[in-house]
Design a protein around this motif. Structure first.
Motif, short mmCIF file in Angstrom:
data_model
loop_
_atom_site.label_atom_id
_atom_site.label_comp_id
_atom_site.label_asym_id
_atom_site.label_seq_id
_atom_site.Cartn_x
_atom_site.Cartn_y
_atom_site.Cartn_z
N GLU A 157 43.65 42.03 76.87
CA GLU A 157 43.41 43.18 77.73
C GLU A 157 44.14 44.36 76.72
OE1 GLU A 157 40.85 44.02 79.33
OE2 GLU A 157 40.29 41.95 80.40
N TYR A 158 45.25 44.14 76.72
CA TYR A 158 46.17 45.16 76.13
C TYR A 158 45.87 45.61 74.77
CZ TYR A 158 50.67 47.30 74.41
OH TYR A 158 51.56 48.15 74.03
N ILE A 159 45.39 44.55 73.87
CA ILE A 159 44.80 44.95 72.55
C ILE A 159 43.57 45.98 72.61
CG2 ILE A 159 43.62 43.94 70.55
CD1 ILE A 159 45.45 41.35 71.19
N LEU A 160 42.81 45.40 73.73
CA LEU A 160 41.54 46.35 73.63
C LEU A 160 42.00 47.86 74.24
CD1 LEU A 160 39.01 43.60 75.32
CD2 LEU A 160 39.56 44.14 72.83
N GLN A 161 42.76 47.80 75.18
CA GLN A 161 43.23 48.97 75.69
C GLN A 161 43.77 49.95 74.50
OE1 GLN A 161 46.30 49.17 78.39
NE2 GLN A 161 45.03 50.60 79.88
N VAL A 162 44.63 49.41 73.85
CA VAL A 162 45.44 50.27 72.64
C VAL A 162 43.97 50.55 71.60
CG1 VAL A 162 46.90 50.07 70.60
CG2 VAL A 162 47.24 49.10 73.15
N ASP A 163 43.20 49.69 71.40
CA ASP A 163 42.02 50.09 70.56
C ASP A 163 41.24 51.17 71.30
OD1 ASP A 163 40.62 50.04 68.37
OD2 ASP A 163 39.54 48.22 68.55
N ASP A 164 41.43 52.05 71.81
CA ASP A 164 40.61 53.18 72.47
C ASP A 164 39.76 52.50 73.45
OD1 ASP A 164 41.59 55.13 71.09
OD2 ASP A 164 40.41 54.81 69.42
N HIS A 191 34.33 38.79 76.35
CA HIS A 191 34.30 37.61 77.10
C HIS A 191 35.40 37.65 78.32
CE1 HIS A 191 35.96 33.41 77.18
NE2 HIS A 191 35.00 32.99 76.23
N ILE A 192 35.02 36.84 79.23
CA ILE A 192 35.59 36.85 80.58
C ILE A 192 36.92 36.28 80.59
CG2 ILE A 192 33.38 37.20 81.81
CD1 ILE A 192 33.79 34.29 82.94
N VAL A 193 37.37 35.36 79.84
CA VAL A 193 38.77 34.74 79.58
C VAL A 193 39.67 35.16 78.61
CG1 VAL A 193 39.94 32.42 79.56
CG2 VAL A 193 37.87 32.47 81.01
N VAL A 194 38.87 35.35 77.58
CA VAL A 194 39.29 35.82 76.27
C VAL A 194 38.80 37.00 75.62
CG1 VAL A 194 40.44 34.87 74.08
CG2 VAL A 194 39.35 33.20 75.65
N PRO A 195 39.44 38.19 76.51
CA PRO A 195 38.68 39.59 76.19
C PRO A 195 38.49 40.10 74.80
CG PRO A 195 40.76 39.69 77.55
CD PRO A 195 40.44 38.36 77.25
N ALA A 196 39.44 39.59 73.96
CA ALA A 196 39.58 40.27 72.68
C ALA A 196 39.09 39.20 71.71
CB ALA A 196 40.72 40.70 72.31
N LEU A 197 38.16 38.17 72.20
CA LEU A 197 37.63 36.94 71.21
C LEU A 197 36.98 37.68 69.91
CD1 LEU A 197 37.20 33.88 71.41
CD2 LEU A 197 34.76 34.70 72.00
N HIS A 198 36.45 38.74 70.01
CA HIS A 198 35.78 39.19 68.84
C HIS A 198 36.82 39.98 67.91
CE1 HIS A 198 36.39 42.50 71.77
NE2 HIS A 198 36.17 43.54 71.16
N LYS A 199 37.93 39.80 68.03
CA LYS A 199 38.72 40.38 66.96
C LYS A 199 39.55 39.55 66.48
CE LYS A 199 40.07 44.95 68.52
NZ LYS A 199 38.48 45.56 68.85
N ASN A 200 39.83 39.41 65.06
CA ASN A 200 40.65 38.31 64.42
C ASN A 200 42.05 38.85 64.24
OD1 ASN A 200 40.23 39.92 62.10
ND2 ASN A 200 38.85 38.80 61.19
N LYS A 201 43.05 38.27 63.91
CA LYS A 201 44.46 38.58 63.76
C LYS A 201 44.46 39.71 62.96
CE LYS A 201 45.69 34.78 60.83
NZ LYS A 201 46.36 33.45 60.60
N SER A 202 43.76 39.89 61.95
CA SER A 202 43.97 41.26 60.81
C SER A 202 43.56 42.23 61.56
CB SER A 202 43.55 40.83 59.61
OG SER A 202 42.41 40.57 59.59
N GLN A 203 42.55 42.27 62.14
CA GLN A 203 42.13 43.17 62.90
C GLN A 203 42.89 43.87 63.82
OE1 GLN A 203 38.03 41.57 64.02
NE2 GLN A 203 37.10 43.10 63.00
N ILE A 204 43.66 42.90 64.60
CA ILE A 204 44.57 43.20 65.66
C ILE A 204 45.76 43.78 65.11
CG2 ILE A 204 46.16 42.20 67.53
CD1 ILE A 204 43.92 39.95 67.97
N ARG A 205 46.38 43.41 63.95
CA ARG A 205 47.16 43.87 63.16
C ARG A 205 46.95 45.23 62.77
NH1 ARG A 205 47.18 42.31 57.41
NH2 ARG A 205 45.50 43.32 57.74
N ASP A 206 45.97 45.69 62.41
CA ASP A 206 45.19 47.08 62.27
C ASP A 206 45.53 47.96 63.24
OD1 ASP A 206 45.05 45.98 59.63
OD2 ASP A 206 42.83 46.00 59.56
N VAL A 207 44.99 47.37 64.44
CA VAL A 207 44.63 48.37 65.77
C VAL A 207 46.41 48.67 66.23
CG1 VAL A 207 44.57 48.07 68.22
CG2 VAL A 207 42.72 47.18 66.60
N PHE A 208 47.15 47.59 66.07
CA PHE A 208 48.60 48.01 66.34
C PHE A 208 49.28 49.00 65.35
CE2 PHE A 208 49.94 43.71 68.86
CZ PHE A 208 48.97 44.41 70.00
#
Lengths: 241, 474
Positions: free
Chosen positions: B140-147, B153-170
């Motif tokens: 949820e934190y990743i999604l919140q940071v990503d505007d 997904h109800i358990v894994v909310p950022a399931l649609h993002k892979n690790k390099s996309q998460i790195r880019d968001v951060f």
């Protein structure tokens, strides 16, 4: 043993060879096969699209068609599973509901009938080919026929059987889903075809003509060389080694 | 509509999902990993079917006597020194929460993951009164940071993002400088979040199960964030859907076993936090003030209907993790914060057919969901019941006329006889090498991507009749 064939509408119109094969296999095992001519469609296209009244009338016709049959056998787990819905459709017609339950109790999917009722795994078939098998969802999950098809295929002489990866996933047919949600259906069937190709099989075997019509229809469009056969057709093969 | 994700149409969302190769790769690999883990965890427990039956029994009993257990729960929470508020609507819930926050002069709010707060758009309601709301679940934190990218997904909310996309968001939003190694990404988020935990005025959590007999709320997490969110801030607000309740600790044991195994394939999550009201004078930590907000928001309308079993859901997402449609369109395709099979069942119940009428049709009714559900909700049957209601509520359409035709065709054997006999001739114009490659109506939709076998000149019944005749001559 007297068996009434429930050929299914797809079998009647598009895949008569499947019905012929079922007759051949059952007769070779000593069954007497009849075909009630008033049978039409089980009503599933209407039922699964939300049209219960229309489905109910189709059901009424099928219940009558097979009223006097001691065993009803069909080459489609999905269509046979539809019989299980009839009771609920007639929830306010007790007499029809009773008849619906009776039809359900007398009905079997083809491979289920061979393995569970006749107790046969080996029908004497032989086919020199590499093949994989698509598990149909309704047959596996709604009817609970999980092992019969593979039990029969494992006895087909010469058949090199390869398990299909992601075999639990639906092929994307889903009746009217295939025309209402074409974009999603396409992705599903394309993944299925990719999995089929990954086995290097020459033949894709299935036990439900709906799924096979979807997969073969897409493979035909993409000009894939994989041959598609219903399991009943496989079980009539007699190839020399 | 608070549950709603985005404003685009169903078809646009589907197209976007299908064309998002990154998302689809992530979903595929997550589905395969989670499926394997879930099956192993179920097998290890032994007699999984008995456990499912037990789960079903507990949920159906609890829902049958929901009023009784809710009363018991609220009495116990009050006895423990907490406050209870029953919110009929999302607005009522948000209004109460705003009131508490204002009274405590709360500025910074730390949250642990909660779907019901997404459902009522609580974050937006608190932001509108000037609060800083921080999600502490990593996804949820990743999604919140990503505007405020919505969960897919109800358990894994950022399931649609892979690790390099998460790195880019951060990197883009927070100035992250390291690699896309999960350990480094997590450490970075952990350092950021630790400061927030320590400085938050109010902690807000969801609730996996409330235990009626002791007035306890329980939370399962793997990150321990719910434990921090319920320990550090002086005020705690817990928001729960009114059906998320078990009678006693005995049932809690069964439900948590089913939940952890079905959701993530674990025997138990790393943390199981159980909280019964504010801290007592003898306790060293915990909130000084505790509020339990019990949200109805349309749920009580479902009780007593043909959809009551939908309220048995324990939000494990096992149905989502096996769904072949979700696999290809991803969570955002559903346009609701509740995606997948359970989402296609409950979104129309909570948000109406007008808004979510397409969802029940976005399923092949393959029943993989029903098979996976640890509390045996007949999901595919409920989807079909939605279809029935939607069709019954619609006026005359081409499809309705076609289905009436189907009824005559299947009930008047003579009409079936003639119709199917004519089919090969009628379809001649659309044939190429014994396949139909184009055509009108449903055939047009079918043939946009596949061919259709041409109807056989000799139907099975013709062959059988001929054979009978030949035999009678022999």
């Amino acid at each position: 043993m007297n068996v009434s064939l429930f050929v299914t509408c797809l079998g009647d119109i598009f895949y008569p060879n499947v019905g012929k094969s079922v007759v051949e296999v059952l007769e070779s095992l000593g069954c007497e096969v009849d075909f009630p001519f008033s049978q039409t469609c089980c009503g599933q296209p209407a039922f699964n699209s939300g049209y219960r009244e229309e489905a109910k009338e189709a059901a009424r016709n099928m219940i009558r068609a097979f009223e006097n049959s001691s065993y009803v056998v069909g080459p489609s787990g999905s269509c046979v599973a539809m019989f299980s819905e009839y009771e609920e459709l007639f929830h306010n017609e007790p007499e029809m509901q009773h008849k619906a339950r009776s039809l359900k109790e007398r009905s079997y999917e083809f491979t289920q009938f061979l393995v569970d009722v006749l107790g046969v795994n080996n029908v004497g078939a032989s086919l020199n080919a590499t093949a994989t098998y698509h598990k149909s969802c309704h047959m596996t999950r709604l009817l609970g026929v999980k092992d019969a098809p593979e039990a029969l295929l494992s006895e087909v002489e010469g058949l090199n059987y390869r398990k299909l990866p992601n075999c639990e996933n639906c092929c994307g047919f889903g009746g009217t889903f295939s025309v209402k949600m074409v974009a999603i259906s396409k992705e599903m069937v394309d993944e299925k075809i990719k999995d089929i190709e990954s086995t290097d099989a020459d033949i894709l075997i299935g036990a439900d003509s709906g799924c096979l019509m979807n997969i073969s229809g897409r493979m035909n469009r993409l000009q894939k060389p994989v041959k598609v056969m219903h399991i009943a057709e496989v079980l009539t093969q007699r190839e020399e080694k | 509509m608070p549950m709603r994700i985005g404003t685009t149409t169903f078809n646009d969302r589907i197209e976007k999902g299908i064309n998002d190769e990154f998302m689809r790769d992530s979903v595929r690999s997550a589905q395969e990993r989670l499926l394997g883990k879930r099956l192993d965890a179920a097998e290890e427990l032994g007699s999984w079917e008995d456990w499912r039956n037990l789960g079903e029994e507990i949920r159906s009993h609890t829902l049958e006597y929901l009023d009784y257990y809710l009363y018991e729960l609220s009495e116990k929470v009050k006895e423990n020194g907490g406050h209870v508020y029953f919110a009929k609507t999302a607005e009522e819930a948000n209004h109460y929460i705003q009131k508490v926050v204002k009274r405590k002069n709360g500025k910074k709010i730390i949250k642990s993951k909660s779907m019901v707060t997404e459902e009522i758009s609580m974050n937006e309601a608190l932001e509108s009164i000037g609060c800083d709301v921080i999600e502490s679940d990593l996804g949820e934190y990743i999604l919140q940071v990503d505007d405020h990218d919505p969960p897919s997904h109800i358990v894994v909310p950022a399931l649609h993002k892979n690790k390099s996309q998460i790195r880019d968001v951060f990197k883009e939003k927070l100035g992250y400088l390291n690699t896309d190694k999960p350990e480094e990404l997590t450490l970075f988020a952990r350092e950021k979040l630790r400061k927030e935990f320590l400085s938050a005025d109010i902690g807000i959590t969801g609730c996996n199960f409330a235990v009626a007999e002791s007035g306890t709320i329980t939370l399962v997490t793997n990150e321990g964030n719910a434990r921090l969110a319920t320990t550090l801030p002086k005020t705690q607000i817990t928001v729960m859907g009114m059906e998320r309740i078990v009678p006693t600790w005995e049932e809690l044991d069964v439900m948590i076993s089913l939940l952890s195994r079905s959701a993530v394939g674990q025997k138990l999550t790393t943390y199981v936090t159980a909280l019964s009201g504010p801290k007592s004078p003898l306790e060293g930590d915990g909130p000084e003030e505790f509020h339990l907000v019990i949200v109805d928001n349309g749920r009580s309308n479902i009780i007593g209907t043909e959809f009551q079993e939908a309220l048995h859901c324990i939000r494990c997402a096992a149905c989502i993790n096996v769904c072949p449609v979700y696999r290809h369109v991803g969570g955002h395709g559903y346009g609701s914060i509740y995606p997948g099979p359970i989402g296609a069942v409950i979104s129309p119940l909570l948000g109406g057919y007008e808004e979510y009428g397409e969802l029940p049709f976005a399923s092949t009714l393959c029943a993989a969901c029903t098979d996976a559900c640890p509390v045996k909700i007949p999901l595919h049957e409920l989807l079909n019941k939605h279809r029935k209601n939607i069709i019954e509520g619609r006026g005359l359409s081409a499809e309705k006329i076609a289905m009436r035709g189907f009824q005559y065709g299947t009930t008047l054997p003579i009409l079936y006889q003639v119709g199917t006999k004519l089919a090969p001739f009628l379809s001649l114009p659309f044939q190429t090498n014994s396949f139909l490659t184009k055509g009108p109506g449903p055939l047009k939709a079918w043939t946009t991507i596949r061919d259709m076998p041409a109807p056989n000149n000799e139907r099975f019944r013709d062959w059988f009749k001929k054979r009978q005749k030949e035999e009678s001559f022999e």
